[in-house]
Motif scaffolding. Sequence first.
Motif, PDB file in Angstrom:
ATOM      1  N   TYR A   1       4.000  12.491  23.720  1.00  0.00           N
ATOM      2  CA  TYR A   1       4.934  12.272  24.825  1.00  0.00           C
ATOM      3  C   TYR A   1       6.108  13.236  24.690  1.00  0.00           C
ATOM      4  O   TYR A   1       6.732  13.328  23.630  1.00  0.00           O
TER       5      TYR A   1
ATOM      6  N   GLU B   1       9.425  13.164  31.639  1.00  0.00           N
ATOM      7  CA  GLU B   1       8.731  12.344  32.624  1.00  0.00           C
ATOM      8  C   GLU B   1       9.362  12.404  34.015  1.00  0.00           C
ATOM      9  O   GLU B   1      10.580  12.339  34.166  1.00  0.00           O
TER      10      GLU B   1
ATOM     11  N   TYR C   1       2.763   9.556  37.438  1.00  0.00           N
ATOM     12  CA  TYR C   1       3.696   9.955  36.385  1.00  0.00           C
ATOM     13  C   TYR C   1       3.229  11.285  35.795  1.00  0.00           C
ATOM     14  O   TYR C   1       2.047  11.478  35.516  1.00  0.00           O
TER      15      TYR C   1
ATOM     16  N   LEU D   1       1.764   1.964  31.321  1.00  0.00           N
ATOM     17  CA  LEU D   1       2.831   2.963  31.343  1.00  0.00           C
ATOM     18  C   LEU D   1       3.522   3.033  29.989  1.00  0.00           C
ATOM     19  O   LEU D   1       3.781   4.117  29.454  1.00  0.00           O
TER      20      LEU D   1
ATOM     21  N   ASP E   1       4.275  14.157  32.685  1.00  0.00           N
ATOM     22  CA  ASP E   1       5.070  14.428  31.488  1.00  0.00           C
ATOM     23  C   ASP E   1       4.722  15.825  30.979  1.00  0.00           C
ATOM     24  O   ASP E   1       3.970  15.980  30.015  1.00  0.00           O
TER      25      ASP E   1
ATOM     26  N   ALA F   1       8.866  13.382  26.850  1.00  0.00           N
ATOM     27  CA  ALA F   1      10.103  12.880  27.452  1.00  0.00           C
ATOM     28  C   ALA F   1      10.597  13.760  28.598  1.00  0.00           C
ATOM     29  O   ALA F   1      11.783  13.828  28.869  1.00  0.00           O
TER      30      ALA F   1
ATOM     31  N   TRP G   1       1.286   4.790  27.528  1.00  0.00           N
ATOM     32  CA  TRP G   1       1.259   6.236  27.791  1.00  0.00           C
ATOM     33  C   TRP G   1       2.513   6.900  27.243  1.00  0.00           C
ATOM     34  O   TRP G   1       2.463   7.995  26.666  1.00  0.00           O
ATOM     35  N   ARG G   2       3.638   6.226  27.400  1.00  0.00           N
ATOM     36  CA  ARG G   2       4.895   6.779  26.896  1.00  0.00           C
ATOM     37  C   ARG G   2       4.954   6.770  25.372  1.00  0.00           C
ATOM     38  O   ARG G   2       5.680   7.563  24.772  1.00  0.00           O
TER      39      ARG G   2
ATOM     40  N   SER H   1       8.338  10.623  37.946  1.00  0.00           N
ATOM     41  CA  SER H   1       7.438   9.708  38.651  1.00  0.00           C
ATOM     42  C   SER H   1       7.652   9.827  40.150  1.00  0.00           C
ATOM     43  O   SER H   1       8.740  10.174  40.615  1.00  0.00           O
TER      44      SER H   1
END
Length: 742
Positions: free
Chosen positions: A199, A203, A217, A190, A219, A201, A193-194, A205
């Motif tokens: 990315y 996100e 998750y 995780l 994004d 932001a 991935w972030r 879940s």
Amino acid sequence: MPISTAKVVIIVGATHSVTPTYRADADSAYAEAIKYTSKVTKVYSPNATWSRVKAAVAGANIVIYFGHGNGWPSPYTYDPNYTTKDGMGLNADLNGDGKLSDYENKYYGEPYMAQLGLAPNALVILSHLCYASGNSEPGGAAPSISVAHQRIDNYAAGFINGGARAVIADGHMGPESYIRSLFTTSQTILGMWRAQPNYHAHEVSFASTRSPGYTDYSDPDGATSGFYRSLVTKPTMTTGAVTNAVGDTGLDPATLVVPGRGLVQVPDAPLMATAAADADAPGTITLPAGTRLKLLANGVPPTPDSPATILVEGLDDASISGYVLRADVAPKDSRAPVLIAIDAGAARFSPNDDGVSDAQTVAGVFSEVVAWTVRFRDAGGNILDTQTGSGREFSVPWDGLVDGIAVPDGAYSWTVSGIDAWQNGTATGGGPLVVDTTSPIVTALVPDAATTSVLSPNADGVSDTAATQVTLSEAATIVVRVADATNTTVRSFSVAGVAGANGVLWDGRTNAGTIVPDGGYTIRFTPRDAVGNIGSGVTRPLTVVSLLGFVNSSVALFYPQDLDRFAPTTSLSFRLARPATVTWTIRNEANVVVATHLQDASIGAGTQTWVWNGRRDDGTMLPGGVYFSYVTASDGVVTISQRRGVEMNAFSIRPSTTALHRGTRLTVTATFAEPLSTATRLYVYQPGLATWSVLMTKIDSRHSKATITLKTGGSTGTVTFKVYAKDYDGRVQATKRSFALT
């Protein structure tokens, strides 16, 4: 030199005209993966049939698939078995001509993916697929959030049933960055991935429905659209679990491993006192079938007249010691377990019973089923809590309490140990923990509570946002609340803050995105750290005034002083949002009024203009310099002033630096007010030295520049730059500007 034994398989399915592009993308992924492991296999269209793919991915740690995606929900027919959904589009001879091509594609869905037979803790990357990350096909209707989330959950399900522990779907970015992170970082999947460059932001879940125990998750590119990134995994999954390919250490080997473990597989197996294979020797006893043994060393090798023996001890009965016939013992698990993944999240919690981060969960994965023990210790090493269990995975919460009382703030640690059923060794791991119940503090606010700032959110580029510098005692989220005069919240948002100074902007809009009405507001900043400790909020006032804006000058530079036909005026203007009483003046750099156009005049809404010729009210010409069009407007409730500068000179002179010393190298740029008939020349007057000059280089029709080095002789004082040229009518144009010289 490769650093891992992980097996990577890269697949390119039949994707029609896009297939060559995907093969090139796959080659880039191969070039990255081969840096870290020699076990990289390519299965590309037109040879990517189901049989070849299935054989290649058996035991794979990382599988990367480029190709068509066919997920659910979709516009196509529903199949409750997902036979063609949520899998791969591979090569098949659809027209029966005995050939395979990039244009013959068959979908192999979830039932096929469940047969992949991946390695424990395998990761699947779905690159550029439709549906897999929640997206639609190109040109298709954008999905709702609900549909996108269903697609993410469904697409991962088949791969998870096939052994994957994490499924990443990325519709845009290639897998190279993921591969690099997998092999070169130690973090959760995780977290990896972030940490990727794409990315957003945004996100969200949610618990997986199709794969219980997993978390999905998403994004997206925007808060509610552009579903091109997703991850389905378990929180304990780490990069090391994928690339530290130890396999299942609990499997029985094909042959006896010495030293190792074994199991008596015949009734009444003789246990002899010597290495010689003599079951009738004195002291021989028998062991029942099922007796567990430690295999210590080889005894005697086999001969035509005598079988081989092994020196053993009892695993469960320490009194067993001697030699057994090698043929009487079956090979059993002889590898020590490995702790291949641990996760303690932020490793920081606050046991203060506020409902936020009151406990800390530590978790991990072993390479086989073990009896595990987790211990929590204080900084002195004293054990504060112990929890035990068994399995390949553990997930243990600690509430930070001892005898019902929360431990003090400070540093703590946790350890885990795991022993397999055959006592091959102990796998250990752990890490630090921090107990933090101290609230963050806003130590400074600029502007402070005594200063009322003016915000004018009318998109004219002047005071369109309210900026506040918030200084924090520690890293924390800054919760921002804007309230109107009745203390009704009009806007709320959060900003991630660091220890020290942080900039926070409010654009004058409500949560719905509309501009707030003019009036008085307060903006409150409340710090909340990562474990939920909330500090005291600090408030500052501000006034929103959209009454006046767009105070402009048609030119930044004009030159009426030479009384010629070039650049004699500038058009000044402003805009009112509603009727107001207006005073409009010209002020010099000392803020002294030198001309007045309107004095307490009633003006209606709209744009007002004034063609100004650089003169005072009595008609006399002002000297060269910088002046300001200064407008003050009041509607009886709010008053606002705004200004716009304009320069009256033949040239505007701008040095690249004003920190001038003898020997300083700098560039001087000149802007022309009028069209010129000659090149511009820069004269330099340094104290104590003769005047010197250089020809300037023309940049465009309104600018020239010269790069010079101030002479090292002379003295300190004031250096003066003069730019000289002639306009199109042959009149001399010259402007001087002086600066301190040290």
